[in-house]
Design a protein around this motif. Structure first.
Motif, PDB file in Angstrom:
ATOM      1  N   TYR A 105       0.755  -0.588   0.137  1.00  0.00           N
ATOM      2  CA  TYR A 105       0.378   0.164  -0.011  1.00  0.00           C
ATOM      3  C   TYR A 105       1.139   1.057   0.530  1.00  0.00           C
ATOM      4  O   TYR A 105       1.567   0.733   0.955  1.00  0.00           O
ATOM      5  CB  TYR A 105      -0.614  -0.418   0.802  1.00  0.00           C
ATOM      6  CG  TYR A 105      -1.721  -1.000   1.469  1.00  0.00           C
ATOM      7  CD1 TYR A 105      -3.405  -0.738   0.774  1.00  0.00           C
ATOM      8  CD2 TYR A 105      -1.531  -2.615   1.715  1.00  0.00           C
ATOM      9  CE1 TYR A 105      -4.378  -1.802   0.320  1.00  0.00           C
ATOM     10  CE2 TYR A 105      -2.467  -3.356   1.287  1.00  0.00           C
ATOM     11  CZ  TYR A 105      -3.854  -2.935   1.283  1.00  0.00           C
ATOM     12  OH  TYR A 105      -4.673  -3.898   0.991  1.00  0.00           O
ATOM     13  N   PRO A 106       0.186   2.085  -1.086  1.00  0.00           N
ATOM     14  CA  PRO A 106       1.270   3.617  -0.885  1.00  0.00           C
ATOM     15  C   PRO A 106       1.374   4.256   0.766  1.00  0.00           C
ATOM     16  O   PRO A 106       2.905   4.866   0.811  1.00  0.00           O
ATOM     17  CB  PRO A 106       1.134   4.205  -1.780  1.00  0.00           C
ATOM     18  CG  PRO A 106      -0.106   3.969  -2.848  1.00  0.00           C
ATOM     19  CD  PRO A 106      -0.598   2.093  -1.394  1.00  0.00           C
ATOM     20  N   ARG A 107       1.105   3.888   1.393  1.00  0.00           N
ATOM     21  CA  ARG A 107       0.588   4.600   2.949  1.00  0.00           C
ATOM     22  C   ARG A 107       0.707   3.370   3.415  1.00  0.00           C
ATOM     23  O   ARG A 107      -0.369   2.627   3.593  1.00  0.00           O
ATOM     24  CB  ARG A 107      -0.372   6.057   2.845  1.00  0.00           C
ATOM     25  CG  ARG A 107      -0.509   6.460   1.528  1.00  0.00           C
ATOM     26  CD  ARG A 107      -1.373   7.731   2.054  1.00  0.00           C
ATOM     27  NE  ARG A 107      -1.354   8.325   3.280  1.00  0.00           N
ATOM     28  CZ  ARG A 107      -3.612   8.088   3.894  1.00  0.00           C
ATOM     29  NH1 ARG A 107      -4.155   7.532   3.562  1.00  0.00           N
ATOM     30  NH2 ARG A 107      -3.469   8.555   4.984  1.00  0.00           N
ATOM     31  N   ILE A 108       1.192   3.979   5.171  1.00  0.00           N
ATOM     32  CA  ILE A 108       1.283   2.678   5.946  1.00  0.00           C
ATOM     33  C   ILE A 108      -0.032   2.472   6.577  1.00  0.00           C
ATOM     34  O   ILE A 108      -0.535   1.656   7.494  1.00  0.00           O
ATOM     35  CB  ILE A 108       2.925   2.984   6.808  1.00  0.00           C
ATOM     36  CG1 ILE A 108       3.350   1.515   7.592  1.00  0.00           C
ATOM     37  CG2 ILE A 108       2.439   4.277   7.378  1.00  0.00           C
ATOM     38  CD1 ILE A 108       3.403   0.232   7.625  1.00  0.00           C
ATOM     39  N   GLU A 109      -0.684   3.308   6.621  1.00  0.00           N
ATOM     40  CA  GLU A 109      -1.976   3.558   7.291  1.00  0.00           C
ATOM     41  C   GLU A 109      -2.988   2.839   6.740  1.00  0.00           C
ATOM     42  O   GLU A 109      -3.770   1.602   6.901  1.00  0.00           O
ATOM     43  CB  GLU A 109      -2.961   4.973   7.166  1.00  0.00           C
ATOM     44  CG  GLU A 109      -1.386   6.576   8.440  1.00  0.00           C
ATOM     45  CD  GLU A 109      -0.755   6.978   8.201  1.00  0.00           C
ATOM     46  OE1 GLU A 109       0.166   7.573   8.095  1.00  0.00           O
ATOM     47  OE2 GLU A 109      -0.692   6.401   6.461  1.00  0.00           O
ATOM     48  N   GLU A 110      -2.890   2.705   5.228  1.00  0.00           N
ATOM     49  CA  GLU A 110      -3.574   2.051   4.377  1.00  0.00           C
ATOM     50  C   GLU A 110      -3.185   0.697   4.364  1.00  0.00           C
ATOM     51  O   GLU A 110      -4.185  -0.578   5.161  1.00  0.00           O
ATOM     52  CB  GLU A 110      -3.417   1.706   2.932  1.00  0.00           C
ATOM     53  CG  GLU A 110      -3.641   3.534   2.347  1.00  0.00           C
ATOM     54  CD  GLU A 110      -4.107   3.959   1.113  1.00  0.00           C
ATOM     55  OE1 GLU A 110      -4.591   3.534   0.363  1.00  0.00           O
ATOM     56  OE2 GLU A 110      -2.448   3.812   0.350  1.00  0.00           O
ATOM     57  N   ALA A 111      -2.095   0.022   5.132  1.00  0.00           N
ATOM     58  CA  ALA A 111      -1.786  -0.799   5.304  1.00  0.00           C
ATOM     59  C   ALA A 111      -2.206  -1.771   6.541  1.00  0.00           C
ATOM     60  O   ALA A 111      -2.715  -2.697   7.176  1.00  0.00           O
ATOM     61  CB  ALA A 111      -0.175  -1.208   5.387  1.00  0.00           C
ATOM     62  N   ILE A 112      -2.029  -0.329   7.536  1.00  0.00           N
ATOM     63  CA  ILE A 112      -2.635  -0.459   8.463  1.00  0.00           C
ATOM     64  C   ILE A 112      -4.260  -1.412   8.747  1.00  0.00           C
ATOM     65  O   ILE A 112      -4.781  -2.562   9.733  1.00  0.00           O
ATOM     66  CB  ILE A 112      -2.098   0.699   9.431  1.00  0.00           C
ATOM     67  CG1 ILE A 112      -0.882   0.318   9.931  1.00  0.00           C
ATOM     68  CG2 ILE A 112      -3.124  -0.045  11.414  1.00  0.00           C
ATOM     69  CD1 ILE A 112       0.083   1.184  10.742  1.00  0.00           C
ATOM     70  N   GLY A 113      -5.010  -0.749   7.591  1.00  0.00           N
ATOM     71  CA  GLY A 113      -6.125  -0.487   7.921  1.00  0.00           C
ATOM     72  C   GLY A 113      -6.750  -2.001   6.842  1.00  0.00           C
ATOM     73  O   GLY A 113      -7.590  -3.091   7.846  1.00  0.00           O
ATOM     74  N   ALA A 114      -5.609  -2.550   6.212  1.00  0.00           N
ATOM     75  CA  ALA A 114      -5.560  -3.699   5.819  1.00  0.00           C
ATOM     76  C   ALA A 114      -5.419  -4.936   6.455  1.00  0.00           C
ATOM     77  O   ALA A 114      -6.268  -5.897   6.551  1.00  0.00           O
ATOM     78  CB  ALA A 114      -4.921  -3.987   4.481  1.00  0.00           C
ATOM     79  N   GLU A 115      -4.589  -4.861   7.517  1.00  0.00           N
ATOM     80  CA  GLU A 115      -4.454  -5.968   8.649  1.00  0.00           C
ATOM     81  C   GLU A 115      -5.178  -5.754   9.460  1.00  0.00           C
ATOM     82  O   GLU A 115      -5.251  -7.353   9.634  1.00  0.00           O
ATOM     83  CB  GLU A 115      -2.891  -5.055   9.557  1.00  0.00           C
ATOM     84  CG  GLU A 115      -2.239  -5.878  10.287  1.00  0.00           C
ATOM     85  CD  GLU A 115      -1.862  -6.063  11.012  1.00  0.00           C
ATOM     86  OE1 GLU A 115      -1.195  -6.698  12.004  1.00  0.00           O
ATOM     87  OE2 GLU A 115      -1.525  -4.007  11.409  1.00  0.00           O
ATOM     88  N   ASP A 116      -5.805  -4.336   9.620  1.00  0.00           N
ATOM     89  CA  ASP A 116      -7.206  -5.110  10.701  1.00  0.00           C
ATOM     90  C   ASP A 116      -8.132  -5.522  10.379  1.00  0.00           C
ATOM     91  O   ASP A 116      -8.940  -6.791  10.566  1.00  0.00           O
ATOM     92  CB  ASP A 116      -7.633  -3.906  11.261  1.00  0.00           C
ATOM     93  CG  ASP A 116      -6.142  -3.169  11.865  1.00  0.00           C
ATOM     94  OD1 ASP A 116      -6.116  -3.518  12.550  1.00  0.00           O
ATOM     95  OD2 ASP A 116      -6.457  -1.260  12.462  1.00  0.00           O
ATOM     96  N   THR A 117      -8.693  -5.558   8.942  1.00  0.00           N
ATOM     97  CA  THR A 117      -9.501  -5.988   8.199  1.00  0.00           C
ATOM     98  C   THR A 117      -9.173  -7.868   7.858  1.00  0.00           C
ATOM     99  O   THR A 117      -9.895  -8.548   8.491  1.00  0.00           O
ATOM    100  CB  THR A 117      -9.648  -5.305   7.422  1.00  0.00           C
ATOM    101  OG1 THR A 117     -10.399  -3.936   6.913  1.00  0.00           O
ATOM    102  CG2 THR A 117     -11.112  -6.235   6.258  1.00  0.00           C
ATOM    103  N   ILE A 118      -7.536  -7.464   7.940  1.00  0.00           N
ATOM    104  CA  ILE A 118      -7.927  -9.894   7.678  1.00  0.00           C
ATOM    105  C   ILE A 118      -8.054 -10.171   9.401  1.00  0.00           C
ATOM    106  O   ILE A 118      -8.346 -11.542   8.950  1.00  0.00           O
ATOM    107  CB  ILE A 118      -6.043  -9.583   6.450  1.00  0.00           C
ATOM    108  CG1 ILE A 118      -6.164  -9.012   5.726  1.00  0.00           C
ATOM    109  CG2 ILE A 118      -5.596 -11.710   6.781  1.00  0.00           C
ATOM    110  CD1 ILE A 118      -5.331  -8.619   4.598  1.00  0.00           C
TER     111      ILE A 118
END
Length: 101
Positions: A59-72
């Motif tokens: 993800y271009p922004r770490i915040e997006e990656a963190i959100g995806a991690e939470d979802t997964i």
């Protein structure tokens, strides 16, 4: 492979695919190396021998990656397996691809 200000969500598993671990990092190559080498011996991945990278997504922004991690993480095991199968159905260790780049 180093991502500028972005991040990766990733899933590690063990040899028999009985355990799934979801994480997030800004340095996927280095973090997976740590898992594989039990850099933190008391960690979940070290205890359960999660040393095989079977999924990652940048993800271009770490915040997006963190959100995806939470979802997964909030999803079921079945949903994690479906996610892995949708992109990497062979469940091979993707770490080798990372270190070649």
């Amino acid at each position: 492979m180093i991502f500028a200000k972005g991040g990766c969500v990733y899933i590690m598993t063990n040899k028999l695919h009985t355990v799934l671990y979801t994480g997030v990092t800004s340095d996927i190559t280095g973090r997976v190396w740590q898992h594989k080498n039990k850099y933190y011996p008391g960690s979940f991945t070290a205890r359960y021998n999660c040393n095989k990278l079977v999924y990652y997504f940048f993800y271009p922004r770490i915040e997006e990656a963190i959100g995806a991690e939470d979802t997964i993480k909030s999803g079921s095991r079945k949903s994690k397996i479906a996610l892995i199968n949708s992109i990497y159905p062979e469940w091979r260790d993707l770490y080798e691809d990372l270190i070649k780049e």
